[in-house]
Design a protein around this motif. Structure first.
Motif, PDB file in Angstrom:
ATOM      1  N   ASP A  59     -12.339  -4.199 -19.522  1.00  0.00           N
ATOM      2  CA  ASP A  59     -13.701  -4.120 -19.004  1.00  0.00           C
ATOM      3  C   ASP A  59     -14.020  -2.779 -18.362  1.00  0.00           C
ATOM      4  O   ASP A  59     -14.932  -2.676 -17.536  1.00  0.00           O
ATOM      5  CB  ASP A  59     -13.930  -5.249 -17.988  1.00  0.00           C
ATOM      6  CG  ASP A  59     -13.917  -6.623 -18.633  1.00  0.00           C
ATOM      7  OD1 ASP A  59     -14.405  -6.742 -19.772  1.00  0.00           O
ATOM      8  OD2 ASP A  59     -13.405  -7.569 -18.001  1.00  0.00           O
ATOM      9  N   GLY A  60     -13.265  -1.735 -18.727  1.00  0.00           N
ATOM     10  CA  GLY A  60     -13.528  -0.403 -18.210  1.00  0.00           C
ATOM     11  C   GLY A  60     -12.837   0.631 -19.071  1.00  0.00           C
ATOM     12  O   GLY A  60     -11.976   0.312 -19.899  1.00  0.00           O
ATOM     13  N   PRO A  61     -13.213   1.904 -18.919  1.00  0.00           N
ATOM     14  CA  PRO A  61     -12.563   2.961 -19.690  1.00  0.00           C
ATOM     15  C   PRO A  61     -11.052   2.990 -19.468  1.00  0.00           C
ATOM     16  O   PRO A  61     -10.575   2.744 -18.358  1.00  0.00           O
ATOM     17  CB  PRO A  61     -13.229   4.244 -19.169  1.00  0.00           C
ATOM     18  CG  PRO A  61     -14.545   3.799 -18.627  1.00  0.00           C
ATOM     19  CD  PRO A  61     -14.306   2.431 -18.065  1.00  0.00           C
ATOM     20  N   VAL A  62     -10.313   3.301 -20.522  1.00  0.00           N
ATOM     21  CA  VAL A  62      -8.866   3.502 -20.443  1.00  0.00           C
ATOM     22  C   VAL A  62      -8.635   5.007 -20.455  1.00  0.00           C
ATOM     23  O   VAL A  62      -8.697   5.649 -21.506  1.00  0.00           O
ATOM     24  CB  VAL A  62      -8.129   2.817 -21.609  1.00  0.00           C
ATOM     25  CG1 VAL A  62      -6.630   3.099 -21.537  1.00  0.00           C
ATOM     26  CG2 VAL A  62      -8.389   1.312 -21.597  1.00  0.00           C
ATOM     27  N   VAL A  63      -8.417   5.572 -19.281  1.00  0.00           N
ATOM     28  CA  VAL A  63      -8.307   7.026 -19.151  1.00  0.00           C
ATOM     29  C   VAL A  63      -6.904   7.476 -18.754  1.00  0.00           C
ATOM     30  O   VAL A  63      -6.611   8.673 -18.748  1.00  0.00           O
ATOM     31  CB  VAL A  63      -9.336   7.579 -18.134  1.00  0.00           C
ATOM     32  CG1 VAL A  63     -10.747   7.325 -18.623  1.00  0.00           C
ATOM     33  CG2 VAL A  63      -9.141   6.964 -16.757  1.00  0.00           C
ATOM     34  N   GLY A  64      -6.034   6.526 -18.410  1.00  0.00           N
ATOM     35  CA  GLY A  64      -4.622   6.838 -18.236  1.00  0.00           C
ATOM     36  C   GLY A  64      -3.898   6.618 -19.548  1.00  0.00           C
ATOM     37  O   GLY A  64      -4.246   5.723 -20.322  1.00  0.00           O
ATOM     38  N   SER A  65      -2.900   7.416 -19.822  1.00  0.00           N
ATOM     39  CA  SER A  65      -2.190   7.298 -21.086  1.00  0.00           C
ATOM     40  C   SER A  65      -1.328   6.040 -21.100  1.00  0.00           C
ATOM     41  O   SER A  65      -0.756   5.669 -20.078  1.00  0.00           O
ATOM     42  CB  SER A  65      -1.308   8.528 -21.307  1.00  0.00           C
ATOM     43  OG  SER A  65      -2.089   9.704 -21.296  1.00  0.00           O
ATOM     44  N   PRO A  66      -1.207   5.376 -22.249  1.00  0.00           N
ATOM     45  CA  PRO A  66      -0.299   4.230 -22.333  1.00  0.00           C
ATOM     46  C   PRO A  66       1.157   4.690 -22.282  1.00  0.00           C
ATOM     47  O   PRO A  66       1.483   5.805 -22.697  1.00  0.00           O
ATOM     48  CB  PRO A  66      -0.644   3.606 -23.686  1.00  0.00           C
ATOM     49  CG  PRO A  66      -1.228   4.717 -24.488  1.00  0.00           C
ATOM     50  CD  PRO A  66      -1.920   5.626 -23.514  1.00  0.00           C
ATOM     51  N   THR A  67       2.021   3.829 -21.768  1.00  0.00           N
ATOM     52  CA  THR A  67       3.456   4.103 -21.697  1.00  0.00           C
ATOM     53  C   THR A  67       4.201   2.965 -22.358  1.00  0.00           C
ATOM     54  O   THR A  67       3.894   1.792 -22.113  1.00  0.00           O
ATOM     55  CB  THR A  67       3.922   4.229 -20.238  1.00  0.00           C
ATOM     56  OG1 THR A  67       3.151   5.228 -19.566  1.00  0.00           O
ATOM     57  CG2 THR A  67       5.387   4.616 -20.164  1.00  0.00           C
ATOM     58  N   VAL A  68       5.188   3.306 -23.182  1.00  0.00           N
ATOM     59  CA  VAL A  68       5.996   2.294 -23.858  1.00  0.00           C
ATOM     60  C   VAL A  68       7.330   2.166 -23.128  1.00  0.00           C
ATOM     61  O   VAL A  68       8.056   3.151 -22.964  1.00  0.00           O
ATOM     62  CB  VAL A  68       6.231   2.660 -25.328  1.00  0.00           C
ATOM     63  CG1 VAL A  68       7.042   1.562 -26.030  1.00  0.00           C
ATOM     64  CG2 VAL A  68       4.901   2.873 -26.051  1.00  0.00           C
ATOM     65  N   ILE A  74       4.127  -2.329 -23.960  1.00  0.00           N
ATOM     66  CA  ILE A  74       3.179  -1.245 -23.723  1.00  0.00           C
ATOM     67  C   ILE A  74       2.468  -1.527 -22.403  1.00  0.00           C
ATOM     68  O   ILE A  74       1.905  -2.611 -22.197  1.00  0.00           O
ATOM     69  CB  ILE A  74       2.138  -1.140 -24.865  1.00  0.00           C
ATOM     70  CG1 ILE A  74       2.849  -0.997 -26.221  1.00  0.00           C
ATOM     71  CG2 ILE A  74       1.205   0.042 -24.630  1.00  0.00           C
ATOM     72  CD1 ILE A  74       2.889  -2.277 -27.015  1.00  0.00           C
ATOM     73  N   TYR A  75       2.503  -0.553 -21.504  1.00  0.00           N
ATOM     74  CA  TYR A  75       1.832  -0.651 -20.212  1.00  0.00           C
ATOM     75  C   TYR A  75       0.675   0.340 -20.191  1.00  0.00           C
ATOM     76  O   TYR A  75       0.836   1.505 -20.569  1.00  0.00           O
ATOM     77  CB  TYR A  75       2.805  -0.349 -19.076  1.00  0.00           C
ATOM     78  CG  TYR A  75       4.005  -1.274 -19.032  1.00  0.00           C
ATOM     79  CD1 TYR A  75       3.935  -2.502 -18.388  1.00  0.00           C
ATOM     80  CD2 TYR A  75       5.206  -0.908 -19.632  1.00  0.00           C
ATOM     81  CE1 TYR A  75       5.034  -3.358 -18.352  1.00  0.00           C
ATOM     82  CE2 TYR A  75       6.310  -1.755 -19.598  1.00  0.00           C
ATOM     83  CZ  TYR A  75       6.213  -2.974 -18.961  1.00  0.00           C
ATOM     84  OH  TYR A  75       7.300  -3.810 -18.933  1.00  0.00           O
ATOM     85  N   PHE A  76      -0.495  -0.121 -19.749  1.00  0.00           N
ATOM     86  CA  PHE A  76      -1.645   0.772 -19.667  1.00  0.00           C
ATOM     87  C   PHE A  76      -2.583   0.290 -18.577  1.00  0.00           C
ATOM     88  O   PHE A  76      -2.490  -0.860 -18.123  1.00  0.00           O
ATOM     89  CB  PHE A  76      -2.366   0.872 -21.015  1.00  0.00           C
ATOM     90  CG  PHE A  76      -3.025  -0.404 -21.495  1.00  0.00           C
ATOM     91  CD1 PHE A  76      -4.391  -0.593 -21.365  1.00  0.00           C
ATOM     92  CD2 PHE A  76      -2.275  -1.409 -22.087  1.00  0.00           C
ATOM     93  CE1 PHE A  76      -5.002  -1.761 -21.808  1.00  0.00           C
ATOM     94  CE2 PHE A  76      -2.867  -2.576 -22.537  1.00  0.00           C
ATOM     95  CZ  PHE A  76      -4.239  -2.755 -22.402  1.00  0.00           C
ATOM     96  N   THR A  77      -3.460   1.178 -18.136  1.00  0.00           N
ATOM     97  CA  THR A  77      -4.372   0.881 -17.036  1.00  0.00           C
ATOM     98  C   THR A  77      -5.819   1.044 -17.478  1.00  0.00           C
ATOM     99  O   THR A  77      -6.107   1.641 -18.524  1.00  0.00           O
ATOM    100  CB  THR A  77      -4.104   1.808 -15.839  1.00  0.00           C
ATOM    101  OG1 THR A  77      -4.310   3.166 -16.254  1.00  0.00           O
ATOM    102  CG2 THR A  77      -2.685   1.652 -15.324  1.00  0.00           C
ATOM    103  N   SER A  78      -6.726   0.519 -16.673  1.00  0.00           N
ATOM    104  CA  SER A  78      -8.148   0.567 -16.995  1.00  0.00           C
ATOM    105  C   SER A  78      -8.967   0.738 -15.722  1.00  0.00           C
ATOM    106  O   SER A  78      -8.519   0.393 -14.620  1.00  0.00           O
ATOM    107  CB  SER A  78      -8.556  -0.729 -17.710  1.00  0.00           C
ATOM    108  OG  SER A  78      -9.962  -0.845 -17.847  1.00  0.00           O
TER     109      SER A  78
END
Length: 379
Positions: A59-68, A74-78
């Protein structure tokens, strides 16, 4: 969280409740792949244009890079305030809520703890298996409801960066080193916000850029070794080359290479801000993007080898795959794969800006976050 000491702790003091030494991150499991931020990616990139496998919408931009992580998670932030964990098949395993937007790239320690920062002025440690909070550490004592610089001074936006002993380095109203138990190791105060991730050299020196126009070199005990000043804000994460050269960009439209003693080694002038970090190839070649829409390939001596032109700003940092391709996103809504000679191999059209570094897993899957709030997987 343990009370903060009034003075920096000695670098060799160890965590107050330390047992055996804590190892840092597994390979590739933090922003730009390692504590030096050289942009190394875990796998071989596809040699031809990959196909979309799945998407996860937030529900928001994903501007941090994903990490495996080491197990393929896969971990990612929003900006929807959450940290997500997803399986390689595209299933959301869990999500963890913070108190505000999240810009940072997750870092995964060897014990599977996931570290992220949030605009709620906290650094979080989250169990990578269950998504439950282990601890959180408040950075500074800012009024994060205020507008302007005062409101963002303590935001934890960059990194985090993990040292080989498990120490977590992050920025805010200065540069913080936090022990793996959530207590303060030391702090270096700055006059303005440290927005980007900090880098760690092999000798323990910490490099941090700041919106006060300076790059700082900080000793392991939190004291300043030296500073280098530019003419405008610095929002680019430093990268440390194998020969010790510190590379970063600035809002003064320039890319800098400094010797480890802070002496200017070389400088490349672009025609717009440089806010991404550099990737550094095995031969010392530096790859870094600019808001002028170009990806620059620079020799370790500061000579421009080639430029690759996208159709809009390059805000994110490039990554280098194990088979030598350079992967970079652009605000022209594309991801590009470029070879070492600067030739385009393939590209992916998306529906929004790509301000992150795509991740490439050990099995060659490509994961891309974008400003439309989506994580996409290609294979």
């Amino acid at each position: 969280v343990a009370p903060r000491p009034s003075q920096p702790l000695p670098a060799d003091a160890g965590p107050p409740d330390a047992g055996l030494p804590v190892e840092g991150s597994p390979p590739f499991a933090m922003f730009q792949g390692n504590a030096q931020h050289t942009g190394v990616l875990a796998g071989n990139a596809p040699t031809t244009k990959p196909k979309l496998s799945w998407t996860i919408k937030t529900d928001g931009p994903v501007v941090g890079s994903p990490t495996v992580g080491p197990d393929g998670t896969i971990y990612f932030t929003s900006h929807d305030k959450h940290l997500y964990a997803a399986s390689p098949e595209g299933k959301v395993l869990w999500k963890f809520k913070t108190g505000d937007r999240v810009w940072s790239t997750p870092a995964i320690a060897s014990d599977n703890t996931v570290y992220i920062g949030s605009d709620d002025d906290h650094l979080y440690a989250v169990d990578g298996k269950t998504g439950t909070q282990k601890w959180k550490y408040r950075v500074g004592r800012c009024n994060n409801k205020a507008f302007g610089p005062e409101g963002v001074f303590c935001d934890v936006d960059g990194g985090p960066t993990l040292g080989p002993d498990g120490t977590i380095y992050t920025g805010g109203d200065g540069v913080y080193a936090i022990w793996p138990n959530g207590s303060l190791r030391c702090k270096f105060a700055t006059s303005e916000h440290v927005r980007a991730a900090v880098a760690l050299a092999d000798d323990g020196t910490v490099y941090a850029t700041c919106l006060d126009d300076a790059l700082y070199a900080i000793r392991p005990d939190g004291s300043k070794a030296w500073e280098y000043r530019t003419r405008r804000d610095i929002e680019s994460t430093p990268s440390v080359a194998p020969d010790g050269t510190v590379v970063f960009g600035g809002d003064d439209d320039a890319i800098y290479g400094l010797d480890p003693d802070g002496t200017l080694k070389w400088k490349v002038v672009t025609t717009a801000d440089v806010r991404g970090s550099a990737a550094i190839a095995a031969d010392g070649t530096i790859l870094i993007g600019s808001y002028d829409g170009r990806l620059y390939s620079i020799s370790k001596n500061g000579l421009v080898k080639w430029r690759f032109a996208a159709a809009d700003k390059i805000h994110g940092s490039p990554g280098i795959t194990q088979n030598g391709l350079v992967i970079v996103g652009s605000q022209d809504d594309h991801v590009y794969a470029i070879d070492a000679a600067g030739k385009l191999r393939w590209y992916l059209p998306l529906d929004a800006d790509v301000d992150t570094t795509p991740a490439v897993s050990s099995d060659g899957a490509v994961y891309v976050g974008s400003d439309d709030g989506t994580l996409r997987a290609y294979k």
